[in-house]
Motif scaffolding. Structure first.
Motif, PDB file in Angstrom:
ATOM      1  N   ASN A   1       0.882  -1.183   0.141  1.00 61.46           N
ATOM      2  CA  ASN A   1       0.079   0.048   0.033  1.00 61.46           C
ATOM      3  C   ASN A   1       0.800   1.400  -0.227  1.00 61.46           C
ATOM      4  OD1 ASN A   1      -2.069  -1.757  -0.087  1.00 61.46           O
ATOM      5  ND2 ASN A   1      -2.698  -1.362   2.252  1.00 61.46           N
ATOM      6  N   ILE A   2       2.072   1.179   0.491  1.00 56.73           N
ATOM      7  CA  ILE A   2       2.847   2.373   0.469  1.00 56.73           C
ATOM      8  C   ILE A   2       4.065   2.404  -0.385  1.00 56.73           C
ATOM      9  CG2 ILE A   2       5.010   1.649   1.978  1.00 56.73           C
ATOM     10  CD1 ILE A   2       4.435   4.466   3.555  1.00 56.73           C
ATOM     11  N   ALA A   3       3.998   1.175  -1.282  1.00 53.56           N
ATOM     12  CA  ALA A   3       4.956   1.104  -2.345  1.00 53.56           C
ATOM     13  C   ALA A   3       4.984   2.148  -3.466  1.00 53.56           C
ATOM     14  CB  ALA A   3       5.008  -0.150  -2.868  1.00 53.56           C
ATOM     15  N   PRO A   4       3.634   2.848  -3.884  1.00 51.93           N
ATOM     16  CA  PRO A   4       3.799   3.768  -4.913  1.00 51.93           C
ATOM     17  C   PRO A   4       4.369   5.108  -4.311  1.00 51.93           C
ATOM     18  CG  PRO A   4       1.573   2.657  -4.831  1.00 51.93           C
ATOM     19  CD  PRO A   4       2.381   2.042  -3.495  1.00 51.93           C
ATOM     20  N   LEU A   5       4.195   5.304  -3.030  1.00 45.14           N
ATOM     21  CA  LEU A   5       4.956   6.493  -2.484  1.00 45.14           C
ATOM     22  C   LEU A   5       6.424   6.256  -2.474  1.00 45.14           C
ATOM     23  CD1 LEU A   5       4.989   9.094  -0.955  1.00 45.14           C
ATOM     24  CD2 LEU A   5       4.678   8.014   1.175  1.00 45.14           C
ATOM     25  N   VAL A   6       6.876   5.109  -2.097  1.00 42.40           N
ATOM     26  CA  VAL A   6       8.323   4.781  -1.912  1.00 42.40           C
ATOM     27  C   VAL A   6       9.144   4.977  -3.619  1.00 42.40           C
ATOM     28  CG1 VAL A   6      10.103   3.093  -1.585  1.00 42.40           C
ATOM     29  CG2 VAL A   6       8.128   3.325  -0.082  1.00 42.40           C
ATOM     30  N   SER A   7       8.239   4.536  -4.541  1.00 44.68           N
ATOM     31  CA  SER A   7       8.609   4.692  -5.808  1.00 44.68           C
ATOM     32  C   SER A   7       8.801   5.906  -6.332  1.00 44.68           C
ATOM     33  CB  SER A   7       7.791   3.683  -6.730  1.00 44.68           C
ATOM     34  OG  SER A   7       8.052   3.872  -8.102  1.00 44.68           O
ATOM     35  N   PHE A   8       7.455   6.770  -6.099  1.00 46.05           N
ATOM     36  CA  PHE A   8       7.722   8.232  -6.423  1.00 46.05           C
ATOM     37  C   PHE A   8       8.790   9.103  -5.553  1.00 46.05           C
ATOM     38  CE2 PHE A   8       6.371  12.672  -5.800  1.00 46.05           C
ATOM     39  CZ  PHE A   8       6.051  13.058  -6.887  1.00 46.05           C
ATOM     40  N   LEU A   9       9.231   8.670  -4.570  1.00 47.47           N
ATOM     41  CA  LEU A   9      10.071   9.504  -3.703  1.00 47.47           C
ATOM     42  C   LEU A   9      11.514   9.102  -4.562  1.00 47.47           C
ATOM     43  CD1 LEU A   9       9.014   9.021  -0.151  1.00 47.47           C
ATOM     44  CD2 LEU A   9       8.991  11.160  -1.591  1.00 47.47           C
ATOM     45  N   ASN A  10      11.655   7.574  -4.806  1.00 50.62           N
ATOM     46  CA  ASN A  10      12.983   7.093  -5.451  1.00 50.62           C
ATOM     47  C   ASN A  10      13.260   7.832  -6.781  1.00 50.62           C
ATOM     48  OD1 ASN A  10      14.249   5.989  -3.029  1.00 50.62           O
ATOM     49  ND2 ASN A  10      13.104   4.065  -3.577  1.00 50.62           N
ATOM     50  N   THR A  11      12.099   7.995  -7.528  1.00 53.90           N
ATOM     51  CA  THR A  11      12.051   8.562  -8.808  1.00 53.90           C
ATOM     52  C   THR A  11      12.628  10.069  -8.739  1.00 53.90           C
ATOM     53  OG1 THR A  11      10.407   7.150  -9.880  1.00 53.90           O
ATOM     54  CG2 THR A  11      10.649   9.242 -10.704  1.00 53.90           C
ATOM     55  N   ALA A  12      12.323  10.613  -7.786  1.00 51.94           N
ATOM     56  CA  ALA A  12      12.647  11.947  -7.602  1.00 51.94           C
ATOM     57  C   ALA A  12      14.274  12.035  -7.181  1.00 51.94           C
ATOM     58  CB  ALA A  12      11.984  12.759  -6.386  1.00 51.94           C
ATOM     59  N   LEU A  13      14.661  10.835  -6.148  1.00 53.70           N
ATOM     60  CA  LEU A  13      16.080  10.973  -5.994  1.00 53.70           C
ATOM     61  C   LEU A  13      16.957  10.444  -7.001  1.00 53.70           C
ATOM     62  CD1 LEU A  13      15.629   9.342  -2.453  1.00 53.70           C
ATOM     63  CD2 LEU A  13      16.166  11.726  -2.872  1.00 53.70           C
ATOM     64  N   GLU A  14      16.356   9.693  -8.164  1.00 53.86           N
ATOM     65  CA  GLU A  14      17.299   9.247  -9.004  1.00 53.86           C
ATOM     66  C   GLU A  14      17.495  10.209 -10.106  1.00 53.86           C
ATOM     67  OE1 GLU A  14      15.306   5.641  -9.850  1.00 53.86           O
ATOM     68  OE2 GLU A  14      15.911   4.566  -8.120  1.00 53.86           O
ATOM     69  N   ALA A  15      16.633  11.302 -10.128  1.00 49.39           N
ATOM     70  CA  ALA A  15      16.567  12.244 -11.186  1.00 49.39           C
ATOM     71  C   ALA A  15      17.967  13.050 -11.577  1.00 49.39           C
ATOM     72  CB  ALA A  15      15.672  13.435 -10.763  1.00 49.39           C
ATOM     73  N   ASP A  16      18.217  13.139 -12.762  1.00 50.49           N
ATOM     74  CA  ASP A  16      19.669  13.519 -12.887  1.00 50.49           C
ATOM     75  C   ASP A  16      19.791  14.966 -12.416  1.00 50.49           C
ATOM     76  OD1 ASP A  16      21.610  15.319 -15.105  1.00 50.49           O
ATOM     77  OD2 ASP A  16      22.416  13.118 -14.928  1.00 50.49           O
ATOM     78  N   GLU A  17      20.973  15.408 -12.140  1.00 52.01           N
ATOM     79  CA  GLU A  17      21.106  16.735 -11.279  1.00 52.01           C
ATOM     80  C   GLU A  17      20.996  17.809 -12.176  1.00 52.01           C
ATOM     81  OE1 GLU A  17      22.297  16.131  -7.214  1.00 52.01           O
ATOM     82  OE2 GLU A  17      21.784  17.793  -8.441  1.00 52.01           O
ATOM     83  N   ASN A  18      21.292  17.579 -13.748  1.00 50.21           N
ATOM     84  CA  ASN A  18      21.137  18.578 -14.631  1.00 50.21           C
ATOM     85  C   ASN A  18      19.663  18.681 -15.363  1.00 50.21           C
ATOM     86  OD1 ASN A  18      23.976  19.065 -14.510  1.00 50.21           O
ATOM     87  ND2 ASN A  18      24.324  17.345 -15.657  1.00 50.21           N
TER      88      ASN A  18
END
Length: 226
Positions: A208-225
């Motif tokens: 039930n919380i996996a979509p939130l975890v995935s959303f947050l990790n997508t943000a963290l994996e975003a390229d700095e540029n």
């Protein structure tokens, strides 16, 4: 499930938090530790089936030491009175969002998300929420998420009193942009953690919380540029 003796050990430790007591009850501690590690291993298997990236983790990568770091603390009790695991890519020291379980008699709980990210990571998450608020809102408004967790933690210490730099108070996502941690949690009773369906219950909470975890990790994996 966990054994009743594991909770009993933690109760006794809370009442006798000294090295002398621990030394004389080393066998009880080792039994509780083995029980908790077995439980952690089973949860790793459950999560790895859905998130293969977690399959490389070992139990030791996810469980916390019972010894406290007392060097800079006024509380000189040598041991924690809880056991916990954090399952995320990279293990317990990971900077990524993941899943946490806290076992402490009378105060057990499960949580997921991202705890106190560093400034650069925090900036990424806020930007992701701002840019994709509709998707974020859909995740935290989902029926199963709300039934399990209600909302993200917004209590004292979790949020800024004012909007963060670069965001206006009128921003529709401002309540979440002000957060310093992005955590949702659900309490667990002592009875629940020694019940035979504990793994099923935790697997459901993780799902039930996996979509939130995935959303947050997508943000963290975003390229700095980007």
């Amino acid at each position: 499930m966990l054994q009743k003796n594991t909770l009993q050990f933690l109760r006794q430790l809370k009442a006798n938090n000294t090295k002398e007591w621990m030394d004389s009850h080393r066998d009880v501690y080792l039994s509780a530790k083995a029980d908790f590690e077995q439980f952690t291993g089973k949860m790793l298997q459950v999560l790895a089936r859905r998130e293969p990236a977690l399959g490389a983790l070992q139990v030791k990568d996810c469980t916390f030491r019972i010894n406290r770091d007392i060097r800079f603390s006024q509380n000189k009790a040598p041991y924690k009175t809880n056991m916990g695991w954090y399952i995320a890519v990279g293990g317990k020291k990971s900077l990524f969002a993941g899943y946490y379980c806290h076992i402490e008699p009378g105060q057990c709980f499960f949580a997921g998300g991202l705890w106190m990210p560093m400034p650069d990571a925090l900036k990424k998450v806020r930007q992701e929420i701002d840019y994709n608020y509709e998707a974020f809102q859909k995740i935290i408004s989902e029926k199963k998420f709300k039934a399990s967790f209600g909302d993200l933690e917004k209590g004292e210490g979790y949020a800024l009193s004012r909007p963060p730099k670069g965001y206006e108070a009128e921003n529709p996502a401002i309540a979440y942009l002000k957060l310093k941690s992005f955590i949702a949690s659900a309490p667990l009773t002592d009875k629940a953690v020694i019940a035979g369906d504990l793994l099923i219950k935790l697997a459901t909470l993780c799902s039930n919380i996996a979509p939130l975890v995935s959303f947050l990790n997508t943000a963290l994996e975003a390229d700095e540029n980007e």
